[in-house]
Design a protein around this motif. Structure first.
Motif, PDB file in Angstrom:
ATOM      1  N   ILE A  10       0.668  -1.455  -0.100  1.00 35.79           N
ATOM      2  CA  ILE A  10      -0.107  -0.188  -0.059  1.00 35.79           C
ATOM      3  C   ILE A  10       0.875   1.131   0.062  1.00 35.79           C
ATOM      4  O   ILE A  10       0.713   2.379  -0.655  1.00 35.79           O
ATOM      5  CB  ILE A  10      -0.845  -0.043   1.272  1.00 35.79           C
ATOM      6  N   LYS A  11       1.880   1.367   0.705  1.00 33.63           N
ATOM      7  CA  LYS A  11       2.880   2.518   0.776  1.00 33.63           C
ATOM      8  C   LYS A  11       3.312   2.522  -0.758  1.00 33.63           C
ATOM      9  O   LYS A  11       3.609   3.702  -0.992  1.00 33.63           O
ATOM     10  CB  LYS A  11       3.937   2.252   1.764  1.00 33.63           C
ATOM     11  N   ALA A  12       3.915   1.578  -1.334  1.00 26.62           N
ATOM     12  CA  ALA A  12       4.437   1.596  -2.607  1.00 26.62           C
ATOM     13  C   ALA A  12       3.483   2.188  -3.644  1.00 26.62           C
ATOM     14  O   ALA A  12       3.760   3.205  -4.238  1.00 26.62           O
ATOM     15  CB  ALA A  12       4.798   0.299  -3.269  1.00 26.62           C
ATOM     16  N   ARG A  16       3.275   5.681  -5.809  1.00 23.71           N
ATOM     17  CA  ARG A  16       3.148   5.745  -7.129  1.00 23.71           C
ATOM     18  C   ARG A  16       2.132   6.743  -7.337  1.00 23.71           C
ATOM     19  O   ARG A  16       2.038   7.429  -8.328  1.00 23.71           O
ATOM     20  CB  ARG A  16       2.919   4.317  -7.748  1.00 23.71           C
ATOM     21  N   GLU A  17       0.822   6.699  -6.827  1.00 24.18           N
ATOM     22  CA  GLU A  17      -0.207   7.673  -6.975  1.00 24.18           C
ATOM     23  C   GLU A  17       0.141   9.071  -6.575  1.00 24.18           C
ATOM     24  O   GLU A  17      -0.202   9.920  -7.627  1.00 24.18           O
ATOM     25  CB  GLU A  17      -1.387   7.204  -5.874  1.00 24.18           C
ATOM     26  N   LEU A  18       1.145   9.436  -5.816  1.00 21.79           N
ATOM     27  CA  LEU A  18       1.542  10.683  -5.523  1.00 21.79           C
ATOM     28  C   LEU A  18       2.384  11.163  -6.599  1.00 21.79           C
ATOM     29  O   LEU A  18       2.179  12.062  -7.147  1.00 21.79           O
ATOM     30  CB  LEU A  18       2.379  10.695  -4.273  1.00 21.79           C
ATOM     31  N   GLU A  40     -12.063  16.230  -0.936  1.00 25.07           N
ATOM     32  CA  GLU A  40     -12.798  15.662  -2.234  1.00 25.07           C
ATOM     33  C   GLU A  40     -12.563  14.259  -2.316  1.00 25.07           C
ATOM     34  O   GLU A  40     -13.264  13.361  -2.569  1.00 25.07           O
ATOM     35  CB  GLU A  40     -12.258  16.271  -3.603  1.00 25.07           C
ATOM     36  N   GLU A  41     -11.191  13.798  -1.913  1.00 27.07           N
ATOM     37  CA  GLU A  41     -10.742  12.183  -2.190  1.00 27.07           C
ATOM     38  C   GLU A  41     -11.389  11.438  -0.901  1.00 27.07           C
ATOM     39  O   GLU A  41     -11.981  10.385  -1.138  1.00 27.07           O
ATOM     40  CB  GLU A  41      -9.302  12.050  -2.028  1.00 27.07           C
ATOM     41  N   CYS A  42     -11.488  12.112   0.165  1.00 25.50           N
ATOM     42  CA  CYS A  42     -12.234  11.401   1.457  1.00 25.50           C
ATOM     43  C   CYS A  42     -13.785  11.306   1.123  1.00 25.50           C
ATOM     44  O   CYS A  42     -14.138  10.403   1.378  1.00 25.50           O
ATOM     45  CB  CYS A  42     -12.209  12.400   2.752  1.00 25.50           C
ATOM     46  N   ILE A  90      -6.001   5.074  -0.974  1.00 26.92           N
ATOM     47  CA  ILE A  90      -4.739   5.118  -1.418  1.00 26.92           C
ATOM     48  C   ILE A  90      -4.711   6.796  -1.936  1.00 26.92           C
ATOM     49  O   ILE A  90      -3.511   7.514  -1.796  1.00 26.92           O
ATOM     50  CB  ILE A  90      -4.438   4.350  -2.385  1.00 26.92           C
ATOM     51  N   GLN A  91      -5.557   6.967  -2.773  1.00 22.27           N
ATOM     52  CA  GLN A  91      -5.478   8.414  -3.290  1.00 22.27           C
ATOM     53  C   GLN A  91      -5.438   9.712  -2.030  1.00 22.27           C
ATOM     54  O   GLN A  91      -4.893  10.680  -2.026  1.00 22.27           O
ATOM     55  CB  GLN A  91      -6.814   8.846  -4.051  1.00 22.27           C
ATOM     56  N   VAL A  92      -6.244   9.278  -0.887  1.00 22.46           N
ATOM     57  CA  VAL A  92      -6.413  10.077   0.189  1.00 22.46           C
ATOM     58  C   VAL A  92      -4.982  10.119   0.860  1.00 22.46           C
ATOM     59  O   VAL A  92      -4.400  11.100   1.264  1.00 22.46           O
ATOM     60  CB  VAL A  92      -7.539   9.568   1.307  1.00 22.46           C
ATOM     61  N   ALA A  93      -4.376   8.901   0.963  1.00 22.10           N
ATOM     62  CA  ALA A  93      -3.015   8.826   1.582  1.00 22.10           C
ATOM     63  C   ALA A  93      -1.910   9.592   0.843  1.00 22.10           C
ATOM     64  O   ALA A  93      -1.363  10.357   1.109  1.00 22.10           O
ATOM     65  CB  ALA A  93      -2.776   7.355   1.644  1.00 22.10           C
ATOM     66  N   ALA A  94      -2.107   9.421  -0.610  1.00 22.86           N
ATOM     67  CA  ALA A  94      -1.261  10.274  -1.465  1.00 22.86           C
ATOM     68  C   ALA A  94      -1.319  11.791  -1.299  1.00 22.86           C
ATOM     69  O   ALA A  94      -0.465  12.677  -1.191  1.00 22.86           O
ATOM     70  CB  ALA A  94      -1.335   9.932  -2.921  1.00 22.86           C
TER      71      ALA A  94
END
Length: 145
Positions: A10-12, A16-18, A40-42, A90-94
């Motif tokens: 997930i970190k990887a 990549r998403e970032l 927006e992502e949330c 993952i988008q939220v994390a990025a």
């Protein structure tokens, strides 16, 4: 419960998403922009979570009536929705990392916390210091000085 290999993956994926977001869009110009994009992502992640709750209710109902044909279909919907939720998370994390990068870059350029208070040597110079920062003021209050 997540295992360490899953978290590592997930970190990887977050990285990549970032990178894709950074390739497509400039760094945030303000904390407000960071908030808007991240929220927006949330909201999108919450929509997928809401869908998952509805599918889970259908899943329970199909098990209760022992309908294996419908169970397979509902399980497919559940799988796809869980994957979409994971992608949104993952988008939220990025975007959270992009916000951290914005805060760090702001500090590097200005030498001040994002809240526009000059940090002392014992206080980390970033927005994350928030109420822990000595003399911290909301950035709008600091701008009025």
């Amino acid at each position: 419960m997540s295992n360490s290999k899953t978290i590592k993956s997930i970190k990887a994926l977050t990285g990549r998403e970032l990178q894709m977001a950074n390739d497509q869009f400039e760094q945030f110009h303000s904390a407000h922009e960071a908030l808007g994009v991240t929220m927006e992502e949330c909201i999108e992640a919450q929509s997928e979570m809401d869908r998952m709750r509805k599918i889970t209710a259908a899943y329970v109902a199909t098990v209760m009536i022992n309908d294996e044909t419908t169970l397979k279909s509902v399980s497919e919907d559940l799988k796809i929705t869980a994957q979409r939720l994971a992608a949104e998370a993952i988008q939220v994390a990025a975007m959270a990392q992009k916000t951290i990068d914005y805060c760090d870059r702001h500090t590097e350029v200005t030498g001040k916390c994002i809240c526009k208070v000059q940090p002392d040597q014992q206080t980390p110079p970033c927005d994350r210091c928030r109420h822990h920062c000595r003399g911290w003021k909301h950035f709008e209050e600091a701008a009025d000085e």
